[in-house]
Design a protein around this motif. Sequence first.
Motif, PDB file in Angstrom:
ATOM      1  N   ASP A   1       0.922  -1.215   0.064  1.00 51.95           N
ATOM      2  CA  ASP A   1      -0.031   0.038   0.045  1.00 51.95           C
ATOM      3  C   ASP A   1       0.804   1.388   0.245  1.00 51.95           C
ATOM      4  O   ASP A   1       2.109   1.198   0.400  1.00 51.95           O
ATOM      5  N   ARG A   2       0.237   2.445  -0.432  1.00 47.54           N
ATOM      6  CA  ARG A   2       0.724   3.533  -0.494  1.00 47.54           C
ATOM      7  C   ARG A   2       2.076   3.588  -1.032  1.00 47.54           C
ATOM      8  O   ARG A   2       3.265   4.164  -0.615  1.00 47.54           O
ATOM      9  N   LEU A   3       2.207   3.289  -2.526  1.00 48.65           N
ATOM     10  CA  LEU A   3       3.563   3.497  -3.034  1.00 48.65           C
ATOM     11  C   LEU A   3       3.175   4.229  -4.169  1.00 48.65           C
ATOM     12  O   LEU A   3       2.183   4.378  -4.854  1.00 48.65           O
ATOM     13  N   HIS A   4       4.005   5.003  -4.873  1.00 47.67           N
ATOM     14  CA  HIS A   4       4.011   6.002  -5.892  1.00 47.67           C
ATOM     15  C   HIS A   4       5.129   6.130  -6.958  1.00 47.67           C
ATOM     16  O   HIS A   4       6.353   5.825  -6.393  1.00 47.67           O
ATOM     17  N   PRO A   5       4.934   6.447  -7.800  1.00 44.90           N
ATOM     18  CA  PRO A   5       5.940   6.439  -9.127  1.00 44.90           C
ATOM     19  C   PRO A   5       6.505   7.643  -8.842  1.00 44.90           C
ATOM     20  O   PRO A   5       6.024   8.868  -8.449  1.00 44.90           O
ATOM     21  N   ARG A   6       7.742   7.594  -9.219  1.00 47.81           N
ATOM     22  CA  ARG A   6       8.855   8.884  -9.097  1.00 47.81           C
ATOM     23  C   ARG A   6       8.662   9.736 -10.414  1.00 47.81           C
ATOM     24  O   ARG A   6       9.144   9.120 -11.499  1.00 47.81           O
ATOM     25  N   LEU A   7       8.115  10.719 -10.609  1.00 51.85           N
ATOM     26  CA  LEU A   7       7.777  11.775 -11.739  1.00 51.85           C
ATOM     27  C   LEU A   7       8.978  12.405 -11.689  1.00 51.85           C
ATOM     28  O   LEU A   7       9.367  13.200 -10.870  1.00 51.85           O
ATOM     29  N   THR A   8       9.194  12.718 -13.195  1.00 48.47           N
ATOM     30  CA  THR A   8      10.509  13.684 -13.525  1.00 48.47           C
ATOM     31  C   THR A   8       9.731  14.627 -14.529  1.00 48.47           C
ATOM     32  O   THR A   8       8.901  14.298 -15.444  1.00 48.47           O
ATOM     33  N   ARG A   9      10.403  15.682 -14.665  1.00 50.76           N
ATOM     34  CA  ARG A   9       9.928  16.941 -15.578  1.00 50.76           C
ATOM     35  C   ARG A   9      10.570  16.432 -17.174  1.00 50.76           C
ATOM     36  O   ARG A   9      11.458  16.950 -17.791  1.00 50.76           O
ATOM     37  N   ARG A  10       9.908  15.349 -17.490  1.00 50.28           N
ATOM     38  CA  ARG A  10       9.963  14.871 -18.832  1.00 50.28           C
ATOM     39  C   ARG A  10       9.008  14.240 -19.481  1.00 50.28           C
ATOM     40  O   ARG A  10       7.947  14.280 -18.847  1.00 50.28           O
ATOM     41  N   SER A  11       9.030  14.340 -20.974  1.00 46.36           N
ATOM     42  CA  SER A  11       7.787  13.763 -21.600  1.00 46.36           C
ATOM     43  C   SER A  11       6.480  14.328 -21.175  1.00 46.36           C
ATOM     44  O   SER A  11       6.460  15.666 -21.427  1.00 46.36           O
ATOM     45  N   ALA A  12       5.520  13.648 -20.846  1.00 48.68           N
ATOM     46  CA  ALA A  12       4.411  14.184 -20.711  1.00 48.68           C
ATOM     47  C   ALA A  12       4.178  15.232 -19.281  1.00 48.68           C
ATOM     48  O   ALA A  12       3.216  15.750 -19.154  1.00 48.68           O
ATOM     49  N   TRP A  13       5.261  14.945 -18.536  1.00 51.98           N
ATOM     50  CA  TRP A  13       5.129  15.896 -17.010  1.00 51.98           C
ATOM     51  C   TRP A  13       5.893  16.863 -17.342  1.00 51.98           C
ATOM     52  O   TRP A  13       6.199  17.614 -16.403  1.00 51.98           O
ATOM     53  N   ILE A  14       5.958  17.435 -18.409  1.00 54.52           N
ATOM     54  CA  ILE A  14       6.984  18.767 -18.457  1.00 54.52           C
ATOM     55  C   ILE A  14       5.605  19.971 -18.272  1.00 54.52           C
ATOM     56  O   ILE A  14       4.953  20.378 -19.199  1.00 54.52           O
ATOM     57  N   THR A  15       5.761  20.214 -17.273  1.00 50.10           N
ATOM     58  CA  THR A  15       4.712  21.455 -16.789  1.00 50.10           C
ATOM     59  C   THR A  15       5.329  22.781 -16.452  1.00 50.10           C
ATOM     60  O   THR A  15       6.369  23.061 -16.842  1.00 50.10           O
TER      61      THR A  15
ATOM     62  N   HIS B   1       0.102   8.688  -4.563  1.00 53.21           N
ATOM     63  CA  HIS B   1      -0.194   7.285  -3.915  1.00 53.21           C
ATOM     64  C   HIS B   1      -1.233   6.212  -4.498  1.00 53.21           C
ATOM     65  O   HIS B   1      -2.158   6.589  -5.031  1.00 53.21           O
ATOM     66  N   GLY B   2      -0.630   5.026  -4.560  1.00 55.22           N
ATOM     67  CA  GLY B   2      -1.358   3.901  -5.068  1.00 55.22           C
ATOM     68  C   GLY B   2      -1.118   2.502  -4.517  1.00 55.22           C
ATOM     69  O   GLY B   2      -0.496   2.551  -3.483  1.00 55.22           O
ATOM     70  N   LEU B   3      -1.648   1.540  -4.941  1.00 58.10           N
ATOM     71  CA  LEU B   3      -1.631   0.257  -4.596  1.00 58.10           C
ATOM     72  C   LEU B   3      -1.014  -0.821  -5.820  1.00 58.10           C
ATOM     73  O   LEU B   3      -1.292  -0.596  -6.649  1.00 58.10           O
ATOM     74  N   VAL B   4       0.177  -1.563  -5.048  1.00 58.51           N
ATOM     75  CA  VAL B   4       0.868  -2.481  -6.008  1.00 58.51           C
ATOM     76  C   VAL B   4       0.487  -3.842  -5.820  1.00 58.51           C
ATOM     77  O   VAL B   4       0.585  -4.221  -4.531  1.00 58.51           O
ATOM     78  N   ILE B   5       0.198  -4.430  -6.876  1.00 57.78           N
ATOM     79  CA  ILE B   5      -0.196  -5.863  -6.548  1.00 57.78           C
ATOM     80  C   ILE B   5       0.634  -6.814  -7.283  1.00 57.78           C
ATOM     81  O   ILE B   5       0.992  -6.480  -8.594  1.00 57.78           O
ATOM     82  N   ARG B   6       1.119  -7.825  -6.759  1.00 63.13           N
ATOM     83  CA  ARG B   6       2.030  -8.722  -7.515  1.00 63.13           C
ATOM     84  C   ARG B   6       1.016 -10.196  -7.524  1.00 63.13           C
ATOM     85  O   ARG B   6       0.745 -10.713  -6.633  1.00 63.13           O
ATOM     86  N   LEU B   7       0.562 -10.705  -8.700  1.00 60.93           N
ATOM     87  CA  LEU B   7      -0.092 -11.644  -8.860  1.00 60.93           C
ATOM     88  C   LEU B   7       0.697 -13.007  -9.571  1.00 60.93           C
ATOM     89  O   LEU B   7       1.189 -12.843 -10.631  1.00 60.93           O
ATOM     90  N   THR B   8       0.585 -14.082  -8.970  1.00 62.26           N
ATOM     91  CA  THR B   8       1.282 -15.422  -9.624  1.00 62.26           C
ATOM     92  C   THR B   8       0.237 -16.341  -9.377  1.00 62.26           C
ATOM     93  O   THR B   8      -0.555 -16.357  -8.631  1.00 62.26           O
TER      94      THR B   8
END
Length: 480
Positions: free
Chosen positions: A283-297, A307-314
């Motif tokens: 729980d409560r994992l987030h991606p590390r955003l950088t000012r590249r590509s679509a995130w150039i604001t 924040h989000g939820l990461v699931i590993r399915l096997t």
Amino acid sequence: MSLPVPGSAGDALGVLSRFRVEFYECLYARADALFELTDAVLCKDGPVQTLVDLSLEAEHRRGHGALYQALNAGWAEPARLRSLLASLPVPRAVDGRIVLAVDVSTWLRPDAETSPDRLFCHVYGRGRSKDQFIPGWPYSFVAVLESGRTSWCRLLDALRLGPADDAAAVTAAQLRDVIERIIAAGHWSEGAPELLIVADAGYDLARLAHLLADLPVEVCGRLRSDRVMARDPAPHNVRPRSGRPRMHGAPFALAKPTTWGDPHTETLTDTTRYGTATAQAWDRLHPRLTRRSAWITDQNTELPVLHGLVIRLTVEHLPGGRDPDPVWLWSSRPGADPSHVDQLWRSYLRRFDLEHTFRLMKQTLGWTVPKLRDPTSADLWTTLIIAAHTQLWLARPAAQDLRRPWERPLPSNKLTPARVRRGFRNIRAKTARPAAAPKPSRPGPGRPRGSSNHARVPRHTPGKTVKRAETLDQHYGRRP
């Protein structure tokens, strides 16, 4: 206002007749020819292999010239048709939640040099290093998924991606329009569960969730196995330091089990095809955003922390004896509840039902069969295919199993789209047919004999026409 859910065969015929009448009213130019062309697609024996063969069907009472003129000069009002599709009954998951799937399917046009707005479409090949980029028209589809093992889904919208379009921004705007139409049709109200959007690894899930944050939706999709997420930083009283507070904590590398730690929840589920499915959630994992590509604001705007939820399915095994690889999922709604985790991975697996719909559209309904030059005509033909698939979905309760001698019998509620299409000619006779009979006419004189067409058609180069700035200095207009 939404149409009632068809229960019996009589109710299904009534809803289907009403849809056919309203679909005819959405056709503003060449309505009769376009409507009969759609009926010819539904009633043809076998798959659609050429476009001109549809003019030989009994349902198409006009000549082949009217068929091509309808696609080149016809017009279907898109906003009214999309509202009509949203007003139809919407399938739901087991818990009553609406699950939307978004994916891109390509209409390959490698030799159409005179067709504009073509892009290089990624095509998967057999084996490693067999992927290719072939010119064509990519279409973004949005559909409502059903529960259980099925090859059905409800198509709601299709949008062609142009050379100057940002795929993530266009997809977010398309999803926003679809969700607003669903809410306006009365399929969702305050207090109901949020709508779930499932997507594949090709989408920027974090950006979709950020652009749709003001809507009652949850975004869930697959992550590449080499992604690295981040935890929240440690509090200042635990690790005092000077300067700006940290935005990211310890890394969570999907390919390095040493960085995972203990999951917040773990569920075991027995399946009929894959054995025991194990779902671990952090729980409560987030991606590390950088000012590249679509995130150039704006350089003065802080990048969000999503924040989000990461699931590993096997799973234990795959059909065919293949070795299973783990599947990583990310959800935009934190909260590692076991029932929530179970619903997320089950809904993602239902996303593959949309692949069956693409195969039906291409191999049976002939979506990519016509060699159309104008992309506007391709958009119109795509609209007719969606209307044809919707009529098959509405005709399910009234369909009979016209199976081949080598096929197994199926109950009426388990018929595939291809089997429903076999008996649509009988169903069509019991529904409304608003198209008018053709008027007698004579063909035009055509080009004079011995003359040739000296007008050269312009050629178009496929590919993107908009390039982003290579550096932040170029984007913000600063001197290097």
